[in-house]
Scaffold this motif. Structure first.
Motif, PDB file in Angstrom:
ATOM      1  N   LEU A 412       0.409  -1.122  -0.585  1.00  0.00           N
ATOM      2  CA  LEU A 412      -0.004  -0.380  -0.579  1.00  0.00           C
ATOM      3  C   LEU A 412       0.625   0.986   0.041  1.00  0.00           C
ATOM      4  CD1 LEU A 412      -2.833  -1.593   2.500  1.00  0.00           C
ATOM      5  CD2 LEU A 412      -3.582  -0.566  -0.126  1.00  0.00           C
ATOM      6  N   TRP A 413       2.025   1.445   0.528  1.00  0.00           N
ATOM      7  CA  TRP A 413       2.869   2.169   0.839  1.00  0.00           C
ATOM      8  C   TRP A 413       3.891   2.543  -0.253  1.00  0.00           C
ATOM      9  CZ3 TRP A 413       3.849   6.710   3.487  1.00  0.00           C
ATOM     10  CH2 TRP A 413       4.509   7.316   3.171  1.00  0.00           C
ATOM     11  N   ASP A 414       3.863   1.018  -1.343  1.00  0.00           N
ATOM     12  CA  ASP A 414       4.643   0.951  -2.450  1.00  0.00           C
ATOM     13  C   ASP A 414       4.472  -0.481  -3.168  1.00  0.00           C
ATOM     14  OD1 ASP A 414       7.176   1.293  -4.637  1.00  0.00           O
ATOM     15  OD2 ASP A 414       8.762   0.642  -3.192  1.00  0.00           O
ATOM     16  N   PRO A 415       3.858   0.001  -4.028  1.00  0.00           N
ATOM     17  CA  PRO A 415       3.375  -1.661  -4.948  1.00  0.00           C
ATOM     18  C   PRO A 415       4.098  -1.650  -5.758  1.00  0.00           C
ATOM     19  CG  PRO A 415       1.381   0.559  -4.869  1.00  0.00           C
ATOM     20  CD  PRO A 415       2.963   1.397  -4.748  1.00  0.00           C
ATOM     21  N   SER A 416       5.290  -0.908  -5.434  1.00  0.00           N
ATOM     22  CA  SER A 416       6.562  -1.743  -6.343  1.00  0.00           C
ATOM     23  C   SER A 416       7.922  -2.186  -5.744  1.00  0.00           C
ATOM     24  CB  SER A 416       7.652  -0.783  -7.124  1.00  0.00           C
ATOM     25  OG  SER A 416       7.829   0.160  -6.517  1.00  0.00           O
ATOM     26  N   VAL A 417       6.902  -2.514  -4.543  1.00  0.00           N
ATOM     27  CA  VAL A 417       8.259  -3.028  -3.299  1.00  0.00           C
ATOM     28  C   VAL A 417       8.531  -4.433  -3.655  1.00  0.00           C
ATOM     29  CG1 VAL A 417       6.648  -4.152  -2.372  1.00  0.00           C
ATOM     30  CG2 VAL A 417       8.731  -3.583  -1.445  1.00  0.00           C
ATOM     31  N   ASP A 418       9.790  -5.133  -3.438  1.00  0.00           N
ATOM     32  CA  ASP A 418      10.203  -6.604  -3.721  1.00  0.00           C
ATOM     33  C   ASP A 418       9.274  -6.784  -2.797  1.00  0.00           C
ATOM     34  OD1 ASP A 418      11.473  -9.020  -3.989  1.00  0.00           O
ATOM     35  OD2 ASP A 418      12.919  -8.121  -4.070  1.00  0.00           O
ATOM     36  N   ALA A 419       7.774  -7.987  -3.664  1.00  0.00           N
ATOM     37  CA  ALA A 419       7.397  -8.828  -2.746  1.00  0.00           C
ATOM     38  C   ALA A 419       7.936 -10.118  -1.811  1.00  0.00           C
ATOM     39  CB  ALA A 419       5.501  -8.525  -3.287  1.00  0.00           C
ATOM     40  N   ALA A 420       8.277 -10.379  -3.042  1.00  0.00           N
ATOM     41  CA  ALA A 420       8.986 -12.266  -2.800  1.00  0.00           C
ATOM     42  C   ALA A 420      10.413 -11.810  -1.644  1.00  0.00           C
ATOM     43  CB  ALA A 420       9.465 -12.341  -3.822  1.00  0.00           C
ATOM     44  N   ALA A 421      10.692 -10.878  -1.604  1.00  0.00           N
ATOM     45  CA  ALA A 421      12.178 -10.452  -0.891  1.00  0.00           C
ATOM     46  C   ALA A 421      10.526  -9.706   0.781  1.00  0.00           C
ATOM     47  CB  ALA A 421      12.822  -8.912  -0.752  1.00  0.00           C
ATOM     48  N   VAL A 422       9.820  -9.149   1.208  1.00  0.00           N
ATOM     49  CA  VAL A 422       8.974  -9.298   1.889  1.00  0.00           C
ATOM     50  C   VAL A 422       8.537  -9.938   2.691  1.00  0.00           C
ATOM     51  CG1 VAL A 422       7.046  -7.644   3.076  1.00  0.00           C
ATOM     52  CG2 VAL A 422       8.737  -6.459   1.384  1.00  0.00           C
ATOM     53  N   THR A 423       7.705 -11.138   2.036  1.00  0.00           N
ATOM     54  CA  THR A 423       7.173 -12.374   1.670  1.00  0.00           C
ATOM     55  C   THR A 423       8.588 -13.019   2.787  1.00  0.00           C
ATOM     56  OG1 THR A 423       5.877 -12.254   0.192  1.00  0.00           O
ATOM     57  CG2 THR A 423       6.464 -14.422   1.347  1.00  0.00           C
ATOM     58  N   LYS A 424       9.926 -12.665   2.412  1.00  0.00           N
ATOM     59  CA  LYS A 424      11.204 -13.911   2.764  1.00  0.00           C
ATOM     60  C   LYS A 424      11.395 -13.274   4.281  1.00  0.00           C
ATOM     61  CE  LYS A 424      15.327 -16.202   1.890  1.00  0.00           C
ATOM     62  NZ  LYS A 424      16.769 -16.199   1.118  1.00  0.00           N
ATOM     63  N   ASP A 425      11.353 -12.460   4.276  1.00  0.00           N
ATOM     64  CA  ASP A 425      12.080 -11.514   5.654  1.00  0.00           C
ATOM     65  C   ASP A 425      10.823 -12.029   6.348  1.00  0.00           C
ATOM     66  OD1 ASP A 425      13.527  -9.859   7.071  1.00  0.00           O
ATOM     67  OD2 ASP A 425      11.216  -8.518   7.455  1.00  0.00           O
ATOM     68  N   PHE A 426       9.761 -11.890   6.089  1.00  0.00           N
ATOM     69  CA  PHE A 426       8.538 -11.716   6.962  1.00  0.00           C
ATOM     70  C   PHE A 426       8.509 -13.559   7.701  1.00  0.00           C
ATOM     71  CE2 PHE A 426       4.805 -14.026   8.324  1.00  0.00           C
ATOM     72  CZ  PHE A 426       3.585 -13.018   9.428  1.00  0.00           C
ATOM     73  N   PHE A 427       8.494 -14.797   6.854  1.00  0.00           N
ATOM     74  CA  PHE A 427       8.391 -15.584   7.110  1.00  0.00           C
ATOM     75  C   PHE A 427       9.711 -16.653   8.387  1.00  0.00           C
ATOM     76  CE2 PHE A 427       5.287 -15.845   4.328  1.00  0.00           C
ATOM     77  CZ  PHE A 427       3.531 -16.906   4.825  1.00  0.00           C
ATOM     78  N   ASN A 428      10.793 -15.546   8.026  1.00  0.00           N
ATOM     79  CA  ASN A 428      11.937 -15.987   8.289  1.00  0.00           C
ATOM     80  C   ASN A 428      11.639 -15.310  10.193  1.00  0.00           C
ATOM     81  OD1 ASN A 428      12.976 -17.332   6.637  1.00  0.00           O
ATOM     82  ND2 ASN A 428      14.627 -16.139   5.844  1.00  0.00           N
ATOM     83  N   GLY A 429      11.453 -13.682   9.742  1.00  0.00           N
ATOM     84  CA  GLY A 429      11.176 -13.287  11.142  1.00  0.00           C
ATOM     85  C   GLY A 429      10.122 -13.980  11.796  1.00  0.00           C
ATOM     86  N   TYR A 430       9.127 -14.030  11.511  1.00  0.00           N
ATOM     87  CA  TYR A 430       7.583 -13.939  12.825  1.00  0.00           C
ATOM     88  C   TYR A 430       7.665 -16.348  12.905  1.00  0.00           C
ATOM     89  CZ  TYR A 430       2.894 -13.782  13.673  1.00  0.00           C
ATOM     90  OH  TYR A 430       1.420 -14.162  14.218  1.00  0.00           O
ATOM     91  N   TYR A 431       8.230 -16.612  11.974  1.00  0.00           N
ATOM     92  CA  TYR A 431       8.190 -17.796  12.117  1.00  0.00           C
ATOM     93  C   TYR A 431       9.815 -18.692  13.190  1.00  0.00           C
ATOM     94  CZ  TYR A 431       3.037 -18.515  10.516  1.00  0.00           C
ATOM     95  OH  TYR A 431       1.775 -18.010  10.177  1.00  0.00           O
ATOM     96  N   GLY A 432      10.472 -18.131  12.890  1.00  0.00           N
ATOM     97  CA  GLY A 432      11.951 -18.325  12.930  1.00  0.00           C
ATOM     98  C   GLY A 432      12.594 -19.438  12.242  1.00  0.00           C
ATOM     99  N   LYS A 433      12.591 -20.937  12.504  1.00  0.00           N
ATOM    100  CA  LYS A 433      13.812 -21.655  11.763  1.00  0.00           C
ATOM    101  C   LYS A 433      12.557 -22.078  11.142  1.00  0.00           C
ATOM    102  CE  LYS A 433      17.165 -22.768  15.531  1.00  0.00           C
ATOM    103  NZ  LYS A 433      18.127 -23.441  16.888  1.00  0.00           N
ATOM    104  N   ALA A 434      11.108 -22.041  11.410  1.00  0.00           N
ATOM    105  CA  ALA A 434       9.825 -22.588  11.318  1.00  0.00           C
ATOM    106  C   ALA A 434       9.592 -22.370   9.534  1.00  0.00           C
ATOM    107  CB  ALA A 434       8.773 -23.231  11.858  1.00  0.00           C
ATOM    108  N   GLY A 435       9.775 -20.777   9.384  1.00  0.00           N
ATOM    109  CA  GLY A 435       9.879 -19.753   8.559  1.00  0.00           C
ATOM    110  C   GLY A 435       9.669 -21.013   6.931  1.00  0.00           C
ATOM    111  N   GLY A 436      10.409 -20.891   6.533  1.00  0.00           N
ATOM    112  CA  GLY A 436      11.013 -22.159   5.552  1.00  0.00           C
ATOM    113  C   GLY A 436      10.192 -23.085   5.001  1.00  0.00           C
TER     114      GLY A 436
END
Length: 734
Positions: A412-436
């Motif tokens: 919503l802030w930047d529709p051109s953001v790297d969505a794949a990078a945002v997604t990877k960062d979220f799962f690794n950060g939110y779920y820790g070792k279970a993120g993958g």
């Protein structure tokens, strides 16, 4: 020559090794007369520096600043004046070789700049509501000669999930909350001109439907309605002068006015939006300094042919009719939305979109539209859209709600953001070792094929992406996530699994005595699988841990859901003569809610108040069902249930007739029952049982006819083409 070469190499080496600016000994400098947002931004920065680096930076006013102090200038200080002004809620983070400058445009721009510094340069994260994740490093720095200038693509940005109900989450992710911006929000006709106040004395203020004034919508050609609206807004604006927008929009439903004056305007304009826009323009002219919004939704979705919205009127177009398995730019079901977006865009630059990213009938059901979020927002912004309300599960836990909110906020802030990078960062950060593993689960869901309907259900999807076999595959992936998860991440994986467990439970109601059902064989009938009550209890307990308040929009709480199951468990199996008997229908069931088609009436399963499971749903026609008992038998009683659910345009039949036959050709009437009138307004959902005593009639065939109501009652506010539906769950023959 050699000396010169060494000098060049030395200079290049020094240039490439320029150290970042260490901020641990800086002071935070605010303007002498700091605004509320500037003061707040400074306090936030001081707080997070202490959390991350363990130091408390002095917070001072600019008139107390000494030139020899390394500083972080926050807000419109004199030292940051050279960086100019910023558009809207934009911000910049800049640096020279020693000092850092953070300034914002309007509103909370400077606050957004501070949170961006904390996330992007200090490494902290705000994945969900609650405390932010703080990196282990104690270093806080920014590059020398930094220039990070950001301006939003949208002036209004809202993702409607639980995390976004927390104030810090909103500020961190540069989001809005409609309660903070609107003095009146959404469907507002009856907030402004409430029927309880005006209808008795002034029925002419309300819509003329089927020749009768009814409180379904307003009559927008009535001068009294205009005067009441202006008076209401004059007082409301005085009471809430900080509100940015005021909604003047139709109620959620049909029943638009058909009086001569309204009909004339709408005919000229080619849409019910004609009277709406002309009315709002008149109101907006009375308050030229205010901004008014309205909903282009269902019957007002089509733009008027002649009248342009005033310059202070904003159109919020709904995408409600579109399925979600493909982007809005290409999916056939969004063709009308695309056409309407183009038409409104030709009339005004003030366009918002009300979008949908969850299944409202089943908040927990997996709804893998994640890969379409970015192309949808890019399509909207390319078509003049300036604001988006992305409606999810609200304040209740729903499918992947933390991920949905996080990704949507970034887009919503930047529709051109790297969505794949945002997604990877979220799962690794939110779920820790279970993120993958959890990301593998999401990718498996996304890769599966199936229609994503915001009003669908797990039973309808049991033939494709939520089939029992597919659910087993997803569950195996989450088993790996559970094995890898540690601490709080394990609870988050358990919460993520709720969607699959919910589908299993809902589908088991549908399968019943079949494979994957909640029943098992017992003697000449069936009984509840003894594992099922405990399974339901565990599910409900985890729902409470996750923060589930309701399982659907306006639906059952976890406790109410358990009570539904307890009622199902308490039902004894009924050995009906019609069990698994062949059924012939004159009118076919709805393809949208097919249940087991003809077999629905003889599968031995009763329905609940959820019309989408175990109800034979027939739209706009009579139920005429002939049941073949297989041989001539003695029939004493015929019994069936019909659902009355006015919210979904489902009503009891006008009459119910039972007939019997020996040969399937010649039928004898066994009785007719007339149901109560639906003329009076009543939205109560009820299951109604009808029983016919036959006193030992010999028959092989039983025919049940439920006469569909002639029309949707006026109080329900249906569009002209909408017809009532019938729902019957089971025909018992004894």
């Amino acid at each position: 020559m050699m000396h010169s070469l060494l000098l060049v190499l030395t200079l290049l080496s020094c240039q490439s090794a320029v150290s970042p600016i260490d901020l641990r000994k800086h002071v935070i400098v605010l303007p002498v007369e700091a605004t509320k947002n500037e003061a707040h931004a400074g306090a936030v920065l001081q707080d997070y520096v202490k959390r991350i680096a363990g130091v408390t930076l002095p917070l001072i006013k600019e008139n107390g600043y000494q030139k020899n102090q390394a500083a972080i200038f926050v807000g419109n200080t004199e030292h940051s004046a050279a960086y100019g002004k910023l558009k809207g809620e934009g911000f910049l983070i800049a640096a020279d070789t020693r000092d850092v400058y953070i300034k914002g445009g309007t509103g909370k721009g400077v606050v957004y700049g501070v949170y961006t510094l904390i996330e992007k340069y200090f490494g902290a994260r705000k994945y969900a509501a609650g405390p932010a994740w703080i990196p282990a490093t104690k270093a806080i720095s920014v590059p020398q000669q930094l220039m990070d200038k950001q301006e939003p693509a949208l002036v209004y940005r809202e993702t409607y999930y639980p995390a976004a109900f927390e104030n810090e989450y909103l500020e961190w992710h540069k989001l809005h909350r409609f309660e903070d911006l609107w003095g009146v929000w959404g469907h507002s006709f009856f907030k402004i001109v409430p029927p309880k106040t005006y209808f008795a004395a002034h029925p002419e203020y309300y819509a003329l439907v089927d020749g009768k004034r009814q409180a379904t919508q307003l009559c927008l050609s009535n001068e009294g309605v205009f005067n009441v609206t202006v008076d209401y807004l004059r007082k409301a604006i005085a009471d809430n002068p900080d509100a940015l927008y005021w909604s003047i929009a139709a109620e959620d439903g049909g029943g638009f006015c058909t009086c001569d004056a309204c009909s004339k305007v709408n005919k000229e304009e080619g849409s019910a939006s004609g009277t709406l826009i002309r009315f709002i323009n008149r109101v907006a002219a009375k308050f030229p300094d205010q901004h008014f919004t309205t909903l282009a939704y269902l019957y007002t979705a089509k733009a008027p042919l002649k009248t342009k919205p005033a310059s202070n009127v904003y159109i919020m177009l709904s995408s409600i009719d579109a399925y979600r398995q493909e982007p809005l730019s290409t999916i056939p079901s969004a063709a009308e939305f695309r056409k309407n977006l183009e038409s409104w865009g030709a009339l005004t630059d003030n366009l918002f979109v009300w979008d949908y990213t969850t299944q409202f009938t089943n908040y927990l059901a997996p709804f893998p539209d994640y890969n379409n979020l970015q192309p949808n927002l890019q399509y909207m912004t390319a078509h003049k859209v300036r604001g988006v309300f992305s409606q999810g599960s609200g304040d209740t836990y729903g499918d992947m709600d933390a991920y949905n909110a996080y990704l949507q906020a970034k887009l919503l802030w930047d529709p051109s953001v790297d969505a794949a990078a945002v997604t990877k960062d979220f799962f690794n950060g939110y779920y820790g070792k279970a993120g993958g593993a959890v990301l593998d689960y999401v990718n498996a869901l996304t890769a599966a094929k199936g229609q994503l309907d915001i009003y669908g259900n797990p039973v309808a999807s049991a033939k494709n992406y939520l089939s029992p076999e597919a659910i087993d595959k997803y569950s195996t992936i989450l088993d790996k996530a559970e094995a890898a998860a540690e601490g709080e991440a394990l609870t988050r994986v358990y919460n993520t699994r709720l969607g699959l467990e919910y589908c299993v439970l809902q589908q088991s109601r549908f399968f019943g005595a079949d494979k994957y059902g909640y029943l098992q064989a017992a003697g000449n009938g069936f009984e509840v699988n003894p594992r099922w009550p405990e399974r339901v209890k565990k599910f409900v307990a985890q729902c409470k841990v996750a923060g589930v308040k309701e399982l659907s929009e306006g639906g059952a709480s976890p406790d109410a859901y358990q009570q539904e199951w307890e009622a199902i468990f308490s039902q004894k199996w009924v050995n009906s003569l019609a069990y698994n008997a062949k059924v012939t229908l004159v009118n076919p069931p709805s393809d949208e809610y097919p249940a087991k088609r003809e077999r629905t009436l003889t599968d031995g399963l009763s329905g609940t108040k959820d019309f989408s499971i175990n109800w034979l749903y027939i739209y706009g026609r009579d139920l005429v069902a002939t049941i073949d008992l297989g041989a001539q038998k003695t029939v004493n009683t015929v019994q069936m249930n019909f659902l009355n659910d006015p919210r979904h345009y489902i009503f009891n039949p006008a009459t119910i007739t039972v007939e019997t036959s020996v040969d399937g050709v010649h039928f004898t009437a066994a009785g007719t029952q007339k149901t109560p009138s639906i003329a009076d307004e009543d939205y109560t959902t009820s299951i109604n049982t009808f029983k016919f005593g036959l006193s030992g009639v010999q028959a092989r065939y039983v025919r049940v006819t439920g006469q569909c109501q002639a029309a949707v009652p006026g109080w329900r506010g249906a569009p002209p083409a909408k017809r009532p539906s019938l729902c019957c769950d089971e025909v018992y023959v004894f």
